[in-house]
Design an enzyme around this catalytic site. Structure first.
Site, PDB file in Angstrom:
ATOM      1  NE  ARG A   1      -2.292  -1.204   3.435  1.00  0.00           N
ATOM      2  CZ  ARG A   1      -2.547  -0.632   4.607  1.00  0.00           C
ATOM      3  NH1 ARG A   1      -3.522   0.232   4.747  1.00  0.00           N
ATOM      4  NH2 ARG A   1      -1.819  -0.948   5.667  1.00  0.00           N
TER       5      ARG A   1
ATOM      6  CG  ASN B   1      -3.845  -4.347   3.168  1.00  0.00           C
ATOM      7  OD1 ASN B   1      -3.270  -4.305   2.086  1.00  0.00           O
ATOM      8  ND2 ASN B   1      -3.190  -4.267   4.305  1.00  0.00           N
TER       9      ASN B   1
END
Length: 90
Positions: A18, A36
């Site tokens: 990320r 996520n």
């Protein structure tokens, strides 16, 4: 302008995916988010000029150094609810 919703599967959580995605998208001046998913995958909404979105898609296929992307799917997304800038969300 293009907007795509991307779903990335493989070893993509716990490897900085990320944060890496956020940095790459910001460098390309893209809008959207990355998060996520409960199943261990990562999902991202990426929006911007066609060439920058295509470049980001190519980068996501490889991912950061410790990631292992098993599959990547994308679909066109609407542009109505895209935040300005690019960030990680939960």
């Amino acid at each position: 302008m293009t907007a795509i919703l991307v779903h990335i599967q493989g070893r993509v959580q716990g490897v900085g995916f990320r944060a890496w995605t956020e940095r790459q998208a910001q460098a390309l001046d893209l809008d959207g988010w990355v998060r996520n998913e409960p199943d261990g995958s990562v999902r991202a909404l990426v929006s911007g000029p066609d060439d920058a979105v295509a470049r980001m898609l190519a980068l996501l296929r490889g991912g950061p150094r410790h990631a292992s992307v098993a599959s990547l799917t994308s679909e066109l997304a609407g542009t109505a609810a895209i935040p300005q800038g690019f960030r990680q969300i939960r």
